[in-house]
Design a protein around this motif. Structure first.
Motif, PDB file in Angstrom:
ATOM      1  N   SER A  80       0.796  -1.566   0.338  1.00 56.40           N
ATOM      2  CA  SER A  80       0.217   0.201   0.562  1.00 56.40           C
ATOM      3  C   SER A  80       0.474   1.000   0.155  1.00 56.40           C
ATOM      4  O   SER A  80       0.419   2.485  -0.302  1.00 56.40           O
ATOM      5  CB  SER A  80      -0.606   0.204   1.417  1.00 56.40           C
ATOM      6  N   ARG A  83      -0.191   4.702   2.189  1.00 57.97           N
ATOM      7  CA  ARG A  83      -1.542   6.370   0.994  1.00 57.97           C
ATOM      8  C   ARG A  83      -2.282   6.170   1.940  1.00 57.97           C
ATOM      9  O   ARG A  83      -3.342   5.919   2.929  1.00 57.97           O
ATOM     10  CB  ARG A  83      -1.946   5.609   0.496  1.00 57.97           C
ATOM     11  N   ALA A  86      -5.309   4.859   1.576  1.00 56.92           N
ATOM     12  CA  ALA A  86      -5.461   3.034   1.820  1.00 56.92           C
ATOM     13  C   ALA A  86      -5.986   3.185   3.488  1.00 56.92           C
ATOM     14  O   ALA A  86      -6.679   2.563   4.320  1.00 56.92           O
ATOM     15  CB  ALA A  86      -4.610   2.497   1.734  1.00 56.92           C
ATOM     16  N   TRP A 164      -9.593   2.110  -2.437  1.00 60.33           N
ATOM     17  CA  TRP A 164      -8.743   1.404  -2.293  1.00 60.33           C
ATOM     18  C   TRP A 164      -8.925  -0.078  -3.009  1.00 60.33           C
ATOM     19  O   TRP A 164      -9.465  -1.016  -1.499  1.00 60.33           O
ATOM     20  CB  TRP A 164      -7.801   1.908  -1.009  1.00 60.33           C
ATOM     21  N   LEU A 166      -8.064  -3.948  -1.736  1.00 63.33           N
ATOM     22  CA  LEU A 166      -6.809  -4.876  -1.061  1.00 63.33           C
ATOM     23  C   LEU A 166      -6.371  -5.837  -1.381  1.00 63.33           C
ATOM     24  O   LEU A 166      -6.508  -7.224  -1.797  1.00 63.33           O
ATOM     25  CB  LEU A 166      -8.226  -5.348   0.161  1.00 63.33           C
ATOM     26  N   GLN A 248      -2.683   1.474   7.933  1.00 66.32           N
ATOM     27  CA  GLN A 248      -2.801   2.005   6.835  1.00 66.32           C
ATOM     28  C   GLN A 248      -2.016   0.362   5.840  1.00 66.32           C
ATOM     29  O   GLN A 248      -2.492   0.811   4.151  1.00 66.32           O
ATOM     30  CB  GLN A 248      -1.872   3.465   6.590  1.00 66.32           C
ATOM     31  N   ASP A 249      -1.158  -0.105   5.918  1.00 69.86           N
ATOM     32  CA  ASP A 249      -0.776  -1.294   5.575  1.00 69.86           C
ATOM     33  C   ASP A 249      -1.502  -2.643   5.312  1.00 69.86           C
ATOM     34  O   ASP A 249      -0.632  -3.724   5.045  1.00 69.86           O
ATOM     35  CB  ASP A 249       0.952  -1.780   6.192  1.00 69.86           C
TER      36      ASP A 249
END
Length: 362
Positions: A80, A83, A86, A164, A166, A248-249
């Motif tokens: 990701s 971001r 995200a 976003w 996944l 976020q990851d």
């Protein structure tokens, strides 16, 4: 005044927060930056500053493994790139499930800026240090994972800063993470040296673990689920008491991933007894799971993650000049040494016996 600072001021003004007091928070190992905002009426909020330009590009779901490897670390293994969009999409998904993620107050994904609900400073690790019993906190964290794992795992998350994808924590990402060990440990410990044959054997040894991890990638994984990223929220109980940050990851991953991140923590000791009790608690929600198979994957992916983290810590020390991460490495070695004795890791254990003497695993 820097261009970044002017962008930030314009963002706060547009969000109606131009008069907020700004207090920077200590940094971590990432390129993100946080500030606590206090409005004139006393409300506390959190500013997240993550410039997209500070990171290499995220993975494109259409890219081949070769394209991802060529694009850099984020496309290979992190996916990701941390971001803002995200984070916002994952937060929205967690909140819809009744879990506790910060509300997004304002966001500008292009600028890499967001204002979030402030969950406060009661990190699990800190309240435990102050004497709060750890078991209820860990069992609540397991309940939050059970809730997340029971929900549908969408291919695309819909969020306030845009959709976003996944992405899957697949073979490329898992092996790419593990390879940090053979890349960076010799730079920290010159007595270790891995030639091309040793690296090829390393990848072959991990291949079954990597394949099982990718095949079992069925749930959303926070990816950094531990006592420094979970906040005890007052007035709530059970899963909603667990305030989640730094997700976020998030990726689609094996359900054991966040469990071993929580229970085999790099930063604090979790007793074997508490680890066993927490795992028992998880299996109460999933009595249909073949526990022996699950625990084989739990140990294998935990060992892979520990090798990955040892590589990350070595990189932080050698490349980034952050020697404090050396203090966490003995705990990671302890976890790894225990996991190497578990079923399914015989080939990996044999590789370590050949190339990393036990005297250096500490």
């Amino acid at each position: 005044m820097s261009d970044r600072e002017q962008l930030l001021l314009d963002f706060l003004k547009a969000a109606g927060l131009a008069d907020a007091t700004r207090d920077p928070l200590p940094g971590d190992a990432s390129t993100r930056r946080y500030e606590r905002l206090t409005t004139p009426d006393g409300r506390s909020l959190m500013l997240m500053d993550q410039a997209a330009s500070a990171e290499s590009p995220p993975a494109d779901p259409s890219w081949t493994p070769e394209q991802r490897l060529a694009a850099g670390w984020n496309a290979t293994a992190r996916l990701s790139a941390g971001r803002i969009e995200a984070f916002a999409a994952v937060a929205d998904h967690l909140r819809r499930l009744g879990l506790s993620a910060p509300e997004i107050i304002a966001v500008d994904a292009a600028a890499g800026l967001a204002v979030l609900e402030d969950f406060g400073d009661d990190l699990f690790a800190r309240v435990i240090e102050r004497g709060e019993p750890e078991e209820p906190l860990y069992l609540a964290a397991v309940e939050a994972l059970a809730t997340l794992h029971a929900a549908e795992t969408p291919a695309v998350l819909i969020g306030p800063a845009g959709d976003w994808p996944l992405q899957v924590y697949d073979e490329t990402a898992l092996q790419g993470g593990a390879d940090l060990f053979v890349e960076w440990l010799p730079k920290l410990d010159p007595e270790l040296a891995f030639d091309a044959e040793a690296v090829a054997d390393w990848r072959a040894a991990w291949a079954p673990v990597v394949a099982r991890g990718a095949a079992g990638a069925t749930v959303i994984a926070h990816r950094d689920y531990h006592a420094e990223n979970l906040i005890r929220l007052s007035g709530r109980s059970g899963a909603p008491m667990v305030g989640m940050i730094d997700f976020q990851d998030a990726v689609r991953a094996h359900p054991s991933w966040d469990l071993h991140s929580l229970l085999q923590d790099a930063r604090r000791d979790v007793s074997p007894a508490l680890e066993a009790k927490a795992l028992d608690h998880y299996f109460q929600f999933y009595p249909q799971i073949d526990r022996a198979v699950f625990m084989r994957d739990y140990a294998g992916l935990a060992a892979l993650n520990e090798a990955r983290i040892l590589g990350i810590f070595a990189r932080l020390i050698v490349r980034d000049g952050k020697p404090r991460y050396a203090a966490f490495m003995p705990r990671m070695w302890d976890h790894l040494n225990v996991n190497l004795k578990q079923p399914g890791l015989e080939t990996v254990a044999a590789w370590f016996d050949r190339h990393v003497p036990e005297a250096r695993r500490k």
